[in-house]
Design an enzyme around this catalytic site. Structure first.
Site, PDB file in Angstrom:
ATOM      1  N   LYS A 137      24.577  70.772   5.663  1.00  0.00           N
ATOM      2  CA  LYS A 137      23.314  71.276   5.116  1.00  0.00           C
ATOM      3  C   LYS A 137      23.226  72.797   5.184  1.00  0.00           C
ATOM      4  O   LYS A 137      22.512  73.425   4.395  1.00  0.00           O
ATOM      5  CB  LYS A 137      22.134  70.641   5.847  1.00  0.00           C
ATOM      6  CG  LYS A 137      22.053  70.950   7.336  1.00  0.00           C
ATOM      7  CD  LYS A 137      20.894  70.212   7.984  1.00  0.00           C
ATOM      8  CE  LYS A 137      20.782  70.494   9.482  1.00  0.00           C
ATOM      9  NZ  LYS A 137      19.680  69.731  10.110  1.00  0.00           N
TER      10      LYS A 137
ATOM     11  N   LYS B 115      53.525  75.259 -20.673  1.00  0.00           N
ATOM     12  CA  LYS B 115      52.410  75.875 -21.381  1.00  0.00           C
ATOM     13  C   LYS B 115      52.242  75.243 -22.764  1.00  0.00           C
ATOM     14  O   LYS B 115      53.226  74.900 -23.427  1.00  0.00           O
ATOM     15  CB  LYS B 115      52.637  77.386 -21.532  1.00  0.00           C
ATOM     16  CG  LYS B 115      52.404  78.165 -20.248  1.00  0.00           C
ATOM     17  CD  LYS B 115      50.957  78.093 -19.806  1.00  0.00           C
ATOM     18  CE  LYS B 115      50.689  78.887 -18.553  1.00  0.00           C
ATOM     19  NZ  LYS B 115      49.292  78.752 -18.084  1.00  0.00           N
TER      20      LYS B 115
ATOM     21  N   LYS C 163      56.527  73.468 -12.859  1.00  0.00           N
ATOM     22  CA  LYS C 163      55.390  72.590 -12.576  1.00  0.00           C
ATOM     23  C   LYS C 163      54.656  72.230 -13.860  1.00  0.00           C
ATOM     24  O   LYS C 163      54.626  72.998 -14.820  1.00  0.00           O
ATOM     25  CB  LYS C 163      54.427  73.233 -11.576  1.00  0.00           C
ATOM     26  CG  LYS C 163      53.510  74.289 -12.140  1.00  0.00           C
ATOM     27  CD  LYS C 163      52.429  74.652 -11.133  1.00  0.00           C
ATOM     28  CE  LYS C 163      51.367  75.554 -11.764  1.00  0.00           C
ATOM     29  NZ  LYS C 163      50.540  74.842 -12.763  1.00  0.00           N
TER      30      LYS C 163
ATOM     31  N   ASP D 167      51.384  71.715 -16.163  1.00  0.00           N
ATOM     32  CA  ASP D 167      50.103  72.395 -16.300  1.00  0.00           C
ATOM     33  C   ASP D 167      49.052  71.565 -15.568  1.00  0.00           C
ATOM     34  O   ASP D 167      49.070  70.332 -15.631  1.00  0.00           O
ATOM     35  CB  ASP D 167      49.742  72.511 -17.781  1.00  0.00           C
ATOM     36  CG  ASP D 167      48.630  73.508 -18.050  1.00  0.00           C
ATOM     37  OD1 ASP D 167      47.636  73.505 -17.291  1.00  0.00           O
ATOM     38  OD2 ASP D 167      48.741  74.277 -19.013  1.00  0.00           O
ATOM     39  N   GLU D 168      48.129  72.240 -14.892  1.00  0.00           N
ATOM     40  CA  GLU D 168      47.117  71.501 -14.117  1.00  0.00           C
ATOM     41  C   GLU D 168      46.110  70.775 -14.997  1.00  0.00           C
ATOM     42  O   GLU D 168      45.302  69.985 -14.483  1.00  0.00           O
ATOM     43  CB  GLU D 168      46.393  72.432 -13.141  1.00  0.00           C
ATOM     44  CG  GLU D 168      45.397  73.401 -13.745  1.00  0.00           C
ATOM     45  CD  GLU D 168      46.037  74.665 -14.301  1.00  0.00           C
ATOM     46  OE1 GLU D 168      45.282  75.551 -14.743  1.00  0.00           O
ATOM     47  OE2 GLU D 168      47.289  74.774 -14.290  1.00  0.00           O
TER      48      GLU D 168
ATOM     49  N   HIS E 256      46.973  73.079  -6.075  1.00  0.00           N
ATOM     50  CA  HIS E 256      46.471  73.993  -7.105  1.00  0.00           C
ATOM     51  C   HIS E 256      45.036  74.408  -6.765  1.00  0.00           C
ATOM     52  O   HIS E 256      44.260  73.594  -6.263  1.00  0.00           O
ATOM     53  CB  HIS E 256      46.512  73.318  -8.479  1.00  0.00           C
ATOM     54  CG  HIS E 256      46.384  74.285  -9.602  1.00  0.00           C
ATOM     55  ND1 HIS E 256      45.160  74.802  -9.996  1.00  0.00           N
ATOM     56  CD2 HIS E 256      47.319  74.863 -10.403  1.00  0.00           C
ATOM     57  CE1 HIS E 256      45.355  75.646 -10.998  1.00  0.00           C
ATOM     58  NE2 HIS E 256      46.653  75.700 -11.267  1.00  0.00           N
TER      59      HIS E 256
ATOM     60  N   GLY F  99      52.961  82.766 -18.803  1.00  0.00           N
ATOM     61  CA  GLY F  99      53.181  83.629 -19.955  1.00  0.00           C
ATOM     62  C   GLY F  99      54.282  84.642 -19.730  1.00  0.00           C
ATOM     63  O   GLY F  99      54.940  85.073 -20.682  1.00  0.00           O
TER      64      GLY F  99
END
Length: 406
Positions: free
Chosen positions: A94, A143, A169, A171-172, A260, A355
């Site tokens: 809280k 990508k 890896k 892409d998430e 990630h 990239g």
């Protein structure tokens, strides 16, 4: 009596009584009121009572005429079970709704740490899997794969591996899809990487994205292990630290977990509330079993302040009772950043580029080779100018992106 120490930053008016607020937190999150209790009740509840360990008042000015003070409170471990959800519910449940309190650190007792697995592989285990011991690892990312089928993914995987990266890896935001099913990505990925290894002699590992409903994850991870997956990419903050811990602890999985930071920005970005970056992306990720922890670098497209990025790094690699987590500074990384990355993060980190590899004028192969070339130059003390003369891929990368110099 074993205690857990929680450190907070409070944002407040200049005339606010910080010591009083600290006492209210210590009592409110443990036994409630204290002064109104009869003596017998106090004796019974004493071992459950939180206490103020330290207050550093007005250590920094905040915006709008406000100040910040640091408060450390000790919580008896008898108050909660030995798991991260119980801890966070106690020390920041809280209280997180206050809006002017940020949890910046937790110090666990040695007894409590025994319930936290830490990384199964850690830096040493990951290096053994890759066979790379003398430089930072290099990772690339799929990508533009949304809506693409296995043919496209296999070609991307092949080109990235031929560039000499150590990890690739998912892409998430690549989830289960009939175009590129989870199990097919593992099976076909293994074939492609076996072929590139036979062609180049360089081993590349593939981290497949573990997704689905929470109660499906364990079975899917076990299936990944059965199929021979190299590693798992996991959006830990979409699911929860305890979910990652359960995956790390499962003896039938035993795969490196790449945590990630997706969603974490909602929890860490405010200077006045939430969690510190070093606690969430560093210490808690590490204790909950992340073998690798991705976070924004101080230089890229989604840059963190240096203090925060280096805080995550330190939390991942400082000596502790659990293995070290591989730090992975990310976001907008290109070859021209490598000398600064290696100066700031040393050898034990993973250079993570998307990239900066795919956007290379010579494609993903050229991007990977440019990174490997400049990494080798820094390792061997070669001048970057001389290296560009002998490596056209590096020359093209630096002409496109330039160099980051500090």
């Amino acid at each position: 009596m074993s205690e857990l120490l929680a450190t907070y930053v409070l944002t407040h008016r200049e005339d606010e009584q910080v010591n009083r607020k600290a006492e209210q937190i210590a009592l409110g999150l443990t036994v409630g009121s204290w002064t109104d209790l009869p003596q017998l009740k106090k004796e019974q509840l004493q071992k459950h009572k939180g206490r103020v360990e330290k207050v550093t008042e007005k250590f920094a000015p905040a915006e709008n005429g406000l100040y910040q003070s640091e408060v450390t409170i000790a919580y008896p471990e008898a108050n909660f079970s030995a798991d991260i959800p119980a801890v966070l519910s106690t020390i920041f449940g809280k209280l997180s709704l206050d809006g002017k309190v940020k949890l910046v650190d937790i110090q666990f007792s040695d007894r409590f740490k025994k319930s936290l697995p830490g990384p199964v592989f850690g830096i040493d285990g990951i290096r053994k899997k890759t066979g790379v011991f003398d430089r930072p690892l290099l990772m690339s990312i799929f990508k533009g794969v949304i809506g693409r089928d296995m043919t496209d993914l296999k070609e991307q995987l092949r080109l990235q591996a031929l560039g000499g990266v150590d990890f690739i890896k998912d892409d998430e935001i690549l989830f289960e899809s009939p175009l590129a099913p989870f199990e097919d990505r593992i099976k076909e990925g293994k074939k492609i990487l076996k072929e590139t290894y036979e062609e180049t002699g360089h081993r590349t590992l593939y981290a497949v994205h573990l997704t689905g409903r929470t109660f499906e994850l364990r079975d899917r991870a076990r299936k990944a292990a059965e199929l021979g997956a190299d590693a798992l990419l996991f959006n830990v903050f979409a699911y929860g630290l305890d979910v990652m811990q359960s995956l790390a602890e499962d003896p039938d999985i035993r795969l490196p977990i790449m945590a990630h930071p997706a969603v974490s920005g909602a929890l860490t970005s405010s200077p006045e509330y939430g969690f510190s970056h070093s606690l969430l992306l560093g210490k808690l990720n590490r204790y909950a079993g992340a073998d690798l922890s991705l976070f924004p670098s101080p230089y890229g497209s989604v840059a963190l302040p240096k203090k925060d990025a280096f805080g995550i790094y330190e939390a991942c690699v400082k000596e502790d009772s659990v293995q070290k987590t591989f730090p992975v500074p990310s976001a907008g990384i290109h070859p021209g950043m490598v000398p600064v990355l290696m100066k700031d993060f040393g050898l034990d980190h993973v250079i993570n580029a998307g990239g900066g590899i795919h956007g290379h004028p010579r494609g993903a192969i050229g991007g990977g080779k440019a990174f490997r070339s400049i990494i080798d130059a820094v390792i061997h003390g070669e001048s970057i100018q001389e290296k560009t003369a002998s490596c056209q891929d590096l020359k093209a990368a630096l002409e496109l992106w330039g160099r980051v110099v500090e």
